[in-house]
Design an enzyme around this catalytic site. Structure first.
Site, PDB file in Angstrom:
ATOM      1  N   VAL A   1       0.825  -1.198   0.000  1.00 29.61           N
ATOM      2  CA  VAL A   1       0.000   0.000   0.000  1.00 29.61           C
ATOM      3  C   VAL A   1       0.865   1.256   0.000  1.00 29.61           C
ATOM      4  O   VAL A   1       0.573   2.226  -0.713  1.00 29.61           O
ATOM      5  CB  VAL A   1      -0.951  -0.004   1.219  1.00 29.61           C
ATOM      6  CG1 VAL A   1      -1.610   1.361   1.409  1.00 29.61           C
ATOM      7  CG2 VAL A   1      -2.020  -1.083   1.041  1.00 29.61           C
ATOM      8  N   GLU A   2       1.925   1.244   0.772  1.00 29.51           N
ATOM      9  CA  GLU A   2       2.727   2.453   0.936  1.00 29.51           C
ATOM     10  C   GLU A   2       3.591   2.779  -0.283  1.00 29.51           C
ATOM     11  O   GLU A   2       3.624   3.930  -0.729  1.00 29.51           O
ATOM     12  CB  GLU A   2       3.622   2.328   2.175  1.00 29.51           C
ATOM     13  CG  GLU A   2       2.882   2.385   3.502  1.00 29.51           C
ATOM     14  CD  GLU A   2       2.307   3.750   3.802  1.00 29.51           C
ATOM     15  OE1 GLU A   2       2.730   4.736   3.164  1.00 29.51           O
ATOM     16  OE2 GLU A   2       1.444   3.843   4.694  1.00 29.51           O
TER      17      GLU A   2
END
Length: 338
Positions: free
Chosen positions: A126-127
């Site tokens: 996600v990051e």
């Protein structure tokens, strides 16, 4: 003056004001507020005055940072728009590959911190897409811009700027060279400076905490972050539930704190199956294109929100982790059956 000319004149005035602000902010070392801040750094942390002045003379005001900080995806998008950004085939496949390539490190992190590999992998997915997109802003520029030219959160970013300067000194790094996101988050796991100083670890024992290029330290640091924030090994994270009473809907999205027990939410009309009724929980309503779905967030869900204070973020991490785990288990089953 007619309305058209008045509008043109107003636009020119605003444009001139913005230009003056950019010029006034360009040389931070000459600003009174920055000079007072540098003096404070000298008094409290023994930073050299000449070095600080040279550093802030190099800092640049980033207009793009100010634009992006005002419209984060978690505030703009609905769940049905937000989810597909992260729960998509390339990110799942890349997560599987990352797990395969770093299996030993992820297993070591689980043994030490009690955090399952799929959640560490999902955070990285996600990051930064597993380290592919870590940010192209100089952290010095981003944090200086936000600390001195973003009044809504200037106090917070001023503290992070201080943490960043301390981090650079402690880790022996040139603050001019470190890059990150528009909000000053850095490395594989996008740690802000205060999180780096508090939770980053030297997981491979080479004497450095390197979350920028060292996968071992990135993996260990994320697992340590979760552990230090109260991750409970072997406990559930979230569960989709049915809501049968308006009283339950009224308490949905009332905050990130686990302010009810599962039993209390059941009494309000939440249909829960197989979860200890004594567990603290919170109810979240996620908007769909038509209607909504409801999720029960438990302690480990709350831990994920400590990484990013958004229930949509935490649910995206949870769902991505489960997709990756399912694919991983399927692959292992095929190998075992051969």
């Amino acid at each position: 003056m007619d309305l058209k000319r008045l509008a043109i004149a107003a636009t020119l005035v605003v444009g001139a004001a913005v230009l003056l602000l950019d010029r006034a902010s360009a040389d931070y070392a000459e600003r009174q507020d920055v000079q007072e801040y540098m003096a404070e750094l000298g008094r409290e942390y023994a930073f050299d005055a000449a070095e600080l002045r040279a550093l802030f003379a190099d800092a640049e005001r980033e207009g793009t940072v100010l634009e992006r900080i005002s419209r984060p995806a978690e505030r703009v998008l609905k769940w049905h728009e937000y989810r597909p950004i992260f729960i998509e085939e390339p990110r799942i496949e890349q997560g599987l590959a990352f797990w395969h390539d770093n299996e030993a490190l992820l297993s070591q992190a689980e043994a030490r911190f009690g955090v399952p590999p799929e959640y560490v992998v999902a955070i990285l997915g996600v990051e930064t897409r597993y380290g592919r997109i870590t940010g192209g802003f100089r952290v010095l520029d981003a944090l200086t811009t936000l600390a001195f030219d973003y009044p809504p959160r200037s106090a917070f970013f001023r503290r992070e700027l201080t943490e960043f300067l301390l981090l650079a000194r402690e880790e022996g790094r040139d603050p001019r060279t470190l890059k990150g996101s528009y909000a000053g988050a850095m490395g594989y796991g996008q740690f802000i400076p205060s999180s780096f100083r508090a939770y980053a670890v030297d997981f491979d024992g080479d004497g450095q905490r390197d979350i920028w290029s060292n996968r071992a330290d990135a993996i260990g640091s994320i697992a340590n972050y979760f552990s230090r924030h109260g991750w409970e090994t072997g406990q559930p994270v979230a569960a989709q539930v049915q809501v049968t009473d308006a009283r339950a809907d009224a308490v949905a999205n009332s905050g990130l704190k686990l302010s009810h027990s599962v039993a209390e939410l059941e009494a309000l009309g939440v249909a829960v199956d197989g979860i200890d009724p004594r567990q603290p929980a919170a109810l979240f309503r996620m908007d769909l294109a038509e209607g909504a779905e409801y999720w029960l967030g438990l302690n480990n869900f709350h831990v994920i929100t400590r990484y990013n204070r958004s229930p949509m973020y935490a649910l995206a991490v949870h769902q991505l982790s489960q997709e990756i785990r399912l694919r991983r288990d399927a692959q292992l089953a095929v190998v075992a059956g051969r």
